[in-house]
Motif scaffolding. Structure first.
Motif, mmCIF file in Angstrom:
data_model
loop_
_atom_site.group_PDB
_atom_site.id
_atom_site.type_symbol
_atom_site.label_atom_id
_atom_site.label_comp_id
_atom_site.label_asym_id
_atom_site.label_seq_id
_atom_site.Cartn_x
_atom_site.Cartn_y
_atom_site.Cartn_z
ATOM 1 N N GLU A 263 -8.936 9.604 -13.362
ATOM 2 C CA GLU A 263 -10.396 9.525 -13.136
ATOM 3 C C GLU A 263 -10.919 10.809 -12.503
ATOM 4 O O GLU A 263 -11.985 11.321 -12.895
ATOM 5 N N ALA B 144 -13.649 13.473 -13.796
ATOM 6 C CA ALA B 144 -14.813 13.797 -12.947
ATOM 7 C C ALA B 144 -14.975 15.308 -12.798
ATOM 8 O O ALA B 144 -16.101 15.820 -12.749
ATOM 9 N N GLU C 188 -14.144 8.288 -7.747
ATOM 10 C CA GLU C 188 -14.821 7.077 -7.275
ATOM 11 C C GLU C 188 -16.337 7.216 -7.333
ATOM 12 O O GLU C 188 -17.068 6.254 -7.133
ATOM 13 N N GLU C 189 -16.816 8.443 -7.563
ATOM 14 C CA GLU C 189 -18.258 8.678 -7.511
ATOM 15 C C GLU C 189 -19.013 7.942 -8.619
ATOM 16 O O GLU C 189 -20.143 7.551 -8.463
ATOM 17 N N LYS C 190 -18.383 7.810 -9.779
ATOM 18 C CA LYS C 190 -18.948 6.930 -10.803
ATOM 19 C C LYS C 190 -17.823 6.329 -11.632
ATOM 20 O O LYS C 190 -16.672 6.718 -11.464
ATOM 21 N N ASN C 191 -18.124 5.417 -12.498
ATOM 22 C CA ASN C 191 -17.078 4.678 -13.194
ATOM 23 C C ASN C 191 -16.544 5.449 -14.411
ATOM 24 O O ASN C 191 -17.255 5.628 -15.399
ATOM 25 N N TYR C 192 -15.281 5.907 -14.294
ATOM 26 C CA TYR C 192 -14.662 6.651 -15.400
ATOM 27 C C TYR C 192 -13.630 5.804 -16.143
ATOM 28 O O TYR C 192 -12.871 6.317 -16.958
ATOM 29 N N LYS C 193 -13.586 4.497 -15.823
ATOM 30 C CA LYS C 193 -12.553 3.612 -16.375
ATOM 31 C C LYS C 193 -12.523 3.656 -17.912
ATOM 32 O O LYS C 193 -11.465 3.815 -18.515
ATOM 33 N N GLU D 35 -13.642 5.914 -19.957
ATOM 34 C CA GLU D 35 -13.241 7.234 -20.475
ATOM 35 C C GLU D 35 -11.710 7.393 -20.406
ATOM 36 O O GLU D 35 -11.093 7.868 -21.351
#
Length: 601
Positions: free
Chosen positions: A50, A54, A162-167, A169
């Motif tokens: 992740e 990012a 953790e800043e946004k959801n990269y799950k 991707e």
């Protein structure tokens, strides 16, 4: 499991093993080993994936890992594989010029560093580098330069994801990964010329795993593996990946010089190493025998004789040892052999892969005689490590074992070993002309090593590039002479000089402690080490030992003159590669005066 298994290997194993211990690493402040479960390993790998996304790291982009062995190296590797990123390891001891060359050659934007030394080198290089965008630091104790407001500590790097959801991707990249993806570029330190980036695809590792499954049948979930060689070295890297694939527990040794201490703390079942490790064990035992007298000495010598007869003369040749010999062997197994293994820290030993240089016959015989399963093998970075290896009772002294399944071998011109198969590299990074030189159109890779096959076992004779031709037109294989002499307890390092010379000479780094002890025992007075090594009694001692060891060589192959050096060969002076191989060209330059003196009439 597909050939791109490195992309999802850790997550797959976490589902299977959950709270079992996957890794351990040593906390130097508490002197304790910290466990990491498969679930924790998987979670950290996921966070790396992740965080890389990012940062904007693209599919098949190169990132660098410049560190000694740390768990973070593995988290970063597998986190990168899961999002189809290529990792490039750099030796922890690399110089600024080596680091600069690799960063530029591979256009690395993000470099992960281990401890203070690696950070300092990377920070100095950053100003010269067009590509390097950011340094990420594993060790939180590293002190950043006052004017550095760009680098990140690893914990802060992980928070980026953790800043946004990269799950989604990460999942879509992992799903799209294939065995044709590039996994690593490994820059060989090389004893000649500049580094070459060997490209290893996921398919190379997949094929290596399959081949090892059929050979290393006795490796499994209960094995405790000591990591000793650097992960940058293909031998340790491919072995560690394979051990994780087999569900073993890895214990990560941070500093190579600590191995004698950490191996006793871990007491592993397996560890891959270079012959130098076993040479030191052998020298230690010889020293102990020499310092002992009477019945104890007779027992130790008899134990070695019985072991050799039982394991080599009989078992190696497929014969059953007589009952009396077997009984004696079992007695020594419970007493002398077990004490020796316990002293080293390997009493739980399963087997010990050994490669990277020629193994002296005396060392191989000794290790096998005392019942240590040393698995001699041969491999190259270009072949994803193992080309051939022995197995438990399937060995021959002096050989590097049988060819691995899935590989083809043929002997070419000058007895050169040629190989073809799935584990062989597709080529050198951005070096197409060089790739065409070493890999033929029909896929045969020229190893540069000479050898032959006898009864299904591969034997190496020499490195073709290393063959010396004397001014009398005779060919000399320096490694054969060096391997024979380096087992002597008074010799630590040796380099043969013979190319375009009238006769063979040698630069010798003595085992200083032994020479000083000899001087003390024989009442030889001296002022300093240099003075000691010039004493006629010491020169005579070495002459006598060298003459004894080189009797089997032809007259023209024998060392006629030698120089004892007061300082060891070192990486700092550029005399050794990162894998501790001798750079002959550098030695010839650094010791030009000493060499010329040996050839004076």
């Amino acid at each position: 499991m597909s050939n791109s298994c490195l992309s999802h290997l850790i997550h797959h194993q976490a589902k299977k093993y959950g709270e079992r211990i996957a890794l351990k690493y040593r906390d130097y402040e508490t002197e304790s080993w910290i466990p990491v479960t498969w679930n924790q390993f998987s979670e950290r790998v996921w966070k790396v994936s992740e965080a890389l996304i990012a940062l904007g790291v693209e599919v098949q982009e190169n990132i660098g890992i410049f560190s000694q062995n740390m768990p973070e190296c593995l988290y970063t590797d597998f986190g990168a594989f899961a999002c189809r990123v290529v990792t490039i390891p750099l030796y922890a001891t690399s110089s600024e010029s080596q680091v600069h060359y690799i960063l530029e050659d591979a256009s690395i934007r993000y470099l992960f560093v281990g401890e203070q030394y690696q950070y300092d080198v990377a920070f100095r290089v950053q100003n010269l580098c067009k590509t390097l965008h950011r340094i990420i630091i594993f060790d939180p104790k590293v002190k950043r330069a006052p004017n550095d407001n760009n680098s990140l500590y690893y914990t802060d790097f992980l928070k980026l994801g953790e800043e946004k959801n990269y799950k989604n991707e990460v999942e879509s990249r992992t799903a799209a990964s294939t065995d044709t993806d590039l996994a690593n570029i490994l820059y060989t330190s090389g004893t000649t010329g500049e580094s070459k980036g060997v490209m290893l695809h996921h398919s190379c590792y997949g094929a290596a795993f399959e081949a090892h499954n059929t050979r290393l049948t006795r490796l499994g979930e209960d094995d405790v593996i000591m990591n000793f060689l650097p992960f940058t070295h293909i031998f340790e890297r491919a072995w560690s990946y394979y051990c994780l694939y087999r569900g073993c527990q890895l214990c990560i040794n941070l500093r190579p010089q600590d191995i004698q201490k950490t191996i006793k703390e871990v007491r592993p079942t397996a560890m891959c190493s270079v012959p130098r490790f076993w040479e030191k064990v052998y020298a230690g035992v010889q020293e102990k025998i020499n310092a002992t007298t009477g019945l104890k000495k007779s027992l130790m010598l008899d134990a070695l004789r019985v072991g050799k007869e039982h394991n080599i003369d009989y078992l190696m040749n497929g014969k059953t040892p007589p009952a009396w010999l077997h009984m004696k062997y079992k007695f020594y197994e419970k007493t002398i052999y077990s004490l020796l293994k316990k002293t080293i820290g390997i009493e739980n030993g399963n087997f010990f892969p050994t490669a990277g240089a020629a193994i002296p016959v005396a060392v191989q015989e000794f290790v096998r005689a005392v019942g240590i399963n040393m698995i001699a093998g041969y491999g190259l970075t270009e072949t994803t490590a193992t080309v051939s290896c022995e197995w438990l009772d399937d060995f021959r002294i002096g050989s590097v074992g049988r060819l691995m399944p899935g590989l083809e071998l043929k002997i070419g011109e000058n007895n050169e070993i040629l190989l073809r198969g799935e584990t062989v590299t597709k080529g050198y990074y951005k070096k197409e002309a060089l790739t065409r030189q070493v890999i033929t159109e029909d896929g045969w890779f020229h190893t540069g090593d000479a050898g032959y096959v006898k009864d299904g076992y591969l034997y190496l004779t020499d490195r073709i590039k290393d063959l010396f031709k004397t001014s009398n037109g005779k060919y000399i294989a320096p490694q054969a002479i060096e391997t024979k002499l380096v087992v002597d307890r008074y010799i630590d390092q040796i380099s043969i000089i013979a190319d375009q010379r009238k006769f063979v000479s040698a630069l010798i780094v003595p085992e200083y402690g032994q020479v000083e002890k000899y001087a003390k025992d024989h009442h030889i007075a001296y002022t300093d080490r240099k003075d000691l090594l010039q004493k006629p009694e010491i020169i005579e001692l070495f002459k006598m030992r060298i003459d004894t060891l080189q009797q089997e060589f032809a007259h023209y192959e024998q060392i006629k003159r030698f120089t004892l050096l007061p300082e060891p060969f070192s990486m700092e002076k550029g005399e050794l590669t990162n894998t501790l191989k001798i750079k002959r060209s550098v030695l010839i330059k650094n010791y030009a005066a000493e060499i010329e003196k040996m050839y004076e009439e």
